[in-house]
Motif scaffolding. Structure first.
Motif, PDB file in Angstrom:
ATOM      1  N   ILE A 316      25.680  22.199  15.105  1.00 35.05           N
ATOM      2  CA  ILE A 316      24.591  22.472  16.055  1.00 35.05           C
ATOM      3  C   ILE A 316      24.014  21.174  16.610  1.00 35.05           C
ATOM      4  CG2 ILE A 316      22.261  23.404  16.248  1.00 35.05           C
ATOM      5  CD1 ILE A 316      23.076  25.570  14.263  1.00 35.05           C
ATOM      6  N   LEU A 317      23.822  20.187  15.737  1.00 33.68           N
ATOM      7  CA  LEU A 317      23.282  18.908  16.167  1.00 33.68           C
ATOM      8  C   LEU A 317      24.213  18.222  17.156  1.00 33.68           C
ATOM      9  CD1 LEU A 317      21.141  16.693  15.897  1.00 33.68           C
ATOM     10  CD2 LEU A 317      22.410  15.792  13.940  1.00 33.68           C
ATOM     11  N   VAL A 318      25.521  18.264  16.892  1.00 34.75           N
ATOM     12  CA  VAL A 318      26.495  17.644  17.801  1.00 34.75           C
ATOM     13  C   VAL A 318      26.489  18.345  19.157  1.00 34.75           C
ATOM     14  CG1 VAL A 318      28.959  17.233  18.191  1.00 34.75           C
ATOM     15  CG2 VAL A 318      27.957  16.771  15.944  1.00 34.75           C
ATOM     16  N   LEU A 319      26.440  19.691  19.146  1.00 32.09           N
ATOM     17  CA  LEU A 319      26.406  20.452  20.403  1.00 32.09           C
ATOM     18  C   LEU A 319      25.158  20.126  21.218  1.00 32.09           C
ATOM     19  CD1 LEU A 319      27.693  23.955  19.195  1.00 32.09           C
ATOM     20  CD2 LEU A 319      28.916  22.284  20.610  1.00 32.09           C
ATOM     21  N   CYS A 320      24.009  20.003  20.503  1.00 33.12           N
ATOM     22  CA  CYS A 320      22.769  19.645  21.194  1.00 33.12           C
ATOM     23  C   CYS A 320      22.877  18.287  21.858  1.00 33.12           C
ATOM     24  CB  CYS A 320      21.592  19.665  20.217  1.00 33.12           C
ATOM     25  SG  CYS A 320      21.118  21.319  19.660  1.00 33.12           S
ATOM     26  N   LEU A 321      23.465  17.337  21.164  1.00 40.39           N
ATOM     27  CA  LEU A 321      23.634  16.005  21.738  1.00 40.39           C
ATOM     28  C   LEU A 321      24.544  16.044  22.961  1.00 40.39           C
ATOM     29  CD1 LEU A 321      23.998  13.849  18.470  1.00 40.39           C
ATOM     30  CD2 LEU A 321      22.037  13.925  20.032  1.00 40.39           C
ATOM     31  N   ILE A 322      25.598  16.875  22.902  1.00 36.57           N
ATOM     32  CA  ILE A 322      26.523  16.997  24.036  1.00 36.57           C
ATOM     33  C   ILE A 322      25.799  17.591  25.248  1.00 36.57           C
ATOM     34  CG2 ILE A 322      28.571  18.196  24.875  1.00 36.57           C
ATOM     35  CD1 ILE A 322      29.738  17.929  22.055  1.00 36.57           C
ATOM     36  N   VAL A 323      25.004  18.661  24.992  1.00 36.61           N
ATOM     37  CA  VAL A 323      24.274  19.311  26.086  1.00 36.61           C
ATOM     38  C   VAL A 323      23.284  18.340  26.713  1.00 36.61           C
ATOM     39  CG1 VAL A 323      22.583  21.112  26.633  1.00 36.61           C
ATOM     40  CG2 VAL A 323      24.539  21.641  25.165  1.00 36.61           C
ATOM     41  N   VAL A 324      22.550  17.611  25.873  1.00 38.77           N
ATOM     42  CA  VAL A 324      21.604  16.626  26.397  1.00 38.77           C
ATOM     43  C   VAL A 324      22.324  15.579  27.230  1.00 38.77           C
ATOM     44  CG1 VAL A 324      20.012  14.778  25.758  1.00 38.77           C
ATOM     45  CG2 VAL A 324      19.893  16.963  24.580  1.00 38.77           C
ATOM     46  N   GLY A 325      23.478  15.134  26.743  1.00 41.07           N
ATOM     47  CA  GLY A 325      24.250  14.144  27.481  1.00 41.07           C
ATOM     48  C   GLY A 325      24.703  14.665  28.840  1.00 41.07           C
ATOM     49  N   ILE A 326      25.140  15.940  28.889  1.00 46.35           N
ATOM     50  CA  ILE A 326      25.586  16.535  30.155  1.00 46.35           C
ATOM     51  C   ILE A 326      24.425  16.642  31.137  1.00 46.35           C
ATOM     52  CG2 ILE A 326      26.444  18.672  31.195  1.00 46.35           C
ATOM     53  CD1 ILE A 326      28.147  19.059  28.684  1.00 46.35           C
ATOM     54  N   VAL A 327      23.255  17.095  30.646  1.00 42.07           N
ATOM     55  CA  VAL A 327      22.087  17.235  31.521  1.00 42.07           C
ATOM     56  C   VAL A 327      21.675  15.891  32.098  1.00 42.07           C
ATOM     57  CG1 VAL A 327      19.632  17.822  31.570  1.00 42.07           C
ATOM     58  CG2 VAL A 327      21.230  19.307  30.355  1.00 42.07           C
ATOM     59  N   VAL A 328      21.661  14.872  31.265  1.00 51.67           N
ATOM     60  CA  VAL A 328      21.297  13.539  31.740  1.00 51.67           C
ATOM     61  C   VAL A 328      22.291  13.047  32.775  1.00 51.67           C
ATOM     62  CG1 VAL A 328      21.046  11.122  31.055  1.00 51.67           C
ATOM     63  CG2 VAL A 328      20.051  12.929  29.629  1.00 51.67           C
ATOM     64  N   GLN A 330      24.179  14.895  34.780  1.00 49.78           N
ATOM     65  CA  GLN A 330      24.013  15.664  36.008  1.00 49.78           C
ATOM     66  C   GLN A 330      22.814  15.167  36.808  1.00 49.78           C
ATOM     67  OE1 GLN A 330      23.800  19.708  34.612  1.00 49.78           O
ATOM     68  NE2 GLN A 330      26.037  20.029  34.787  1.00 49.78           N
ATOM     69  N   LYS A 331      21.705  14.841  36.119  1.00 50.88           N
ATOM     70  CA  LYS A 331      20.530  14.323  36.810  1.00 50.88           C
ATOM     71  C   LYS A 331      20.828  13.011  37.515  1.00 50.88           C
ATOM     72  CE  LYS A 331      17.236  17.310  35.875  1.00 50.88           C
ATOM     73  NZ  LYS A 331      16.459  17.969  36.958  1.00 50.88           N
ATOM     74  N   LYS A 332      21.577  12.149  36.860  1.00 53.03           N
ATOM     75  CA  LYS A 332      21.935  10.871  37.459  1.00 53.03           C
ATOM     76  C   LYS A 332      22.821  11.073  38.690  1.00 53.03           C
ATOM     77  CE  LYS A 332      21.515   7.878  33.413  1.00 53.03           C
ATOM     78  NZ  LYS A 332      22.221   6.943  32.501  1.00 53.03           N
ATOM     79  N   GLU A 333      23.768  12.005  38.590  1.00 54.00           N
ATOM     80  CA  GLU A 333      24.664  12.271  39.712  1.00 54.00           C
ATOM     81  C   GLU A 333      23.886  12.839  40.891  1.00 54.00           C
ATOM     82  OE1 GLU A 333      28.060  11.941  40.399  1.00 54.00           O
ATOM     83  OE2 GLU A 333      27.864  10.483  38.763  1.00 54.00           O
ATOM     84  N   GLU A 334      22.935  13.735  40.602  1.00 57.58           N
ATOM     85  CA  GLU A 334      22.135  14.337  41.664  1.00 57.58           C
ATOM     86  C   GLU A 334      21.294  13.286  42.380  1.00 57.58           C
ATOM     87  OE1 GLU A 334      18.744  17.853  42.177  1.00 57.58           O
ATOM     88  OE2 GLU A 334      19.819  17.587  40.258  1.00 57.58           O
ATOM     89  N   ASN A 335      20.698  12.378  41.624  1.00 55.15           N
ATOM     90  CA  ASN A 335      19.905  11.300  42.236  1.00 55.15           C
ATOM     91  C   ASN A 335      20.772  10.382  43.082  1.00 55.15           C
ATOM     92  OD1 ASN A 335      17.556  12.235  41.030  1.00 55.15           O
ATOM     93  ND2 ASN A 335      17.807  10.936  39.203  1.00 55.15           N
ATOM     94  N   ARG A 336      21.977  10.117  42.623  1.00 57.35           N
ATOM     95  CA  ARG A 336      22.877   9.229  43.367  1.00 57.35           C
ATOM     96  C   ARG A 336      23.279   9.844  44.705  1.00 57.35           C
ATOM     97  NH1 ARG A 336      28.285   8.584  43.669  1.00 57.35           N
ATOM     98  NH2 ARG A 336      28.625  10.226  42.143  1.00 57.35           N
TER      99      ARG A 336
END
Length: 342
Positions: A316-328, A330-336
């Motif tokens: 669960i902890l690993v999945l949470c880290l992966i999801v957080v990484g994906i969200v971050v 995506q936010k960077k790509e959207e800003n770019r």
């Protein structure tokens, strides 16, 4: 001249008085002795007194065996090395009804957190216990052992802190449980920080009118601390004093520096019959000899459940880290992309 004397006489007298008081207090402190029973007589045939240069390994009063090394100032039962076993035994039986032992010793070594195992002072029917796992001597002894234990073997609710000093009295049929530090066998005991001190430790073991009393000076303050006092301890006369120590995977120097044995006069009203005293069976009314309580262990089912929960939480902890990484990301790509559009 009279003016000078009047001016300096007061301070000078005060200094002299101060020096006198300090000297008096120092003298009183130096003369403070560890308490001894009245009317005692040293028994040199049962004592070990420095220097030991005149002693040989074949002295008629003491037997040395195993790893024991005798030098001028100490009798080293074991060096700070693994798998050593040393013993010293008095060949002459102690016939005193009342007696007191003054023991000076030192336990030290290179280990700071792990060391062992300790040593034993014996008063046994045999004049030299065979090698064994009870601080270097065999199990099932007949008599008394005072154990200076430095290594802790935990056993659930019965464990205690170490270093630990305890007394055990056996009649030859009981077995000492070394894995539980003798908690189920001991008459009494106490914790004492005698191991690894720069100064020597002194112990007083008194056996007077069936009362066993142990005091310790482990702080080097020339002041007794009572370890325990136990009544109704029955010990015959004619047993032998001795020492033993053993190291295993852990090690220490176990040094006997001095042993003074004193015979103490009978107390008023105390009756002593030598023939009957020789036939007495060792016994004590301390901690009862009871079956060993096994260490509490987790069942296989419980252990498996904890393993599954641990793995699940990790996933669960690993999945949470992966999801957080994906969200971050995506936010960077959207800003770019927005910056490119404008």
């Amino acid at each position: 001249s009279s003016g000078i004397n009047a001016e300096y006489g007061g301070p000078r007298m005060f200094r002299l008085l101060l020096v006198f008081c300090c000297a008096l207090l120092s003298a009183i402190h130096c003369k403070t002795k560890l308490p001894m029973e009245k009317k005692v007589y040293i028994r040199r045939e049962h004592s070990l007194i420095r220097p030991y240069s005149s002693l040989s390994m074949d002295t008629p009063m003491w037997d040395y065996s195993g790893s024991t090394i005798v030098s001028n100032n100490e009798i080293r039962l074991t060096p700070d090395r693994q798998s050593k076993n040393g013993r010293v035994w008095n060949t002459i039986p102690l016939m005193a009804r009342n007696w007191e032992l003054l023991l000076e010793f030192k336990v030290h070594g290179q280990g700071r957190t792990l060391y062992g195992d300790g040593f034993a002072l014996w008063y046994t029917a045999e004049s030299n216990l065979k090698p064994g796992d009870i601080f270097g001597a065999k199990n099932g002894f007949k008599g008394m052992g005072i154990f200076f234990d430095t290594y802790s073997n935990h056993n659930g609710e019965h464990h205690h802190g170490h270093p630990y000093v305890s007394a055990v009295v056996f009649n030859g049929t009981q077995k000492y449980d070394h894995d539980t530090d003798g908690t189920h066998n001991e008459v009494a005991g106490c914790q004492s920080s005698f191991r690894g001190q720069k100064h020597d430790t002194i112990a007083s073991i008194k056996y007077i009118n069936n009362v066993l009393t142990v005091h310790l000076d482990a702080r080097g303050k020339n002041k007794w601390t009572k370890c325990f006092e136990e009544k109704n301890v029955i010990l015959p006369i004619g047993y032998h004093l001795g020492f033993s120590a053993q190291t295993g995977q852990l090690a220490d120097n176990h040094d006997i520096l001095m042993l003074k044995t004193y015979e103490v006069d009978l107390l008023p009203g105390q009756v002593f019959n030598q023939e009957e005293a020789l036939k007495l069976v060792p016994s004590a009314e301390g901690e009862p000899d009871r079956p060993r309580s096994p260490d509490k262990k987790q069942s296989k089912g419980s252990s498996a459940l904890w393993t599954i929960l641990y793995v699940l939480l990790t996933v669960i902890l690993v999945l949470c880290l992966i999801v957080v990484g994906i969200v971050v990301w995506q936010k960077k790509e959207e800003n770019r992309r927005r910056k490119r559009f404008y």
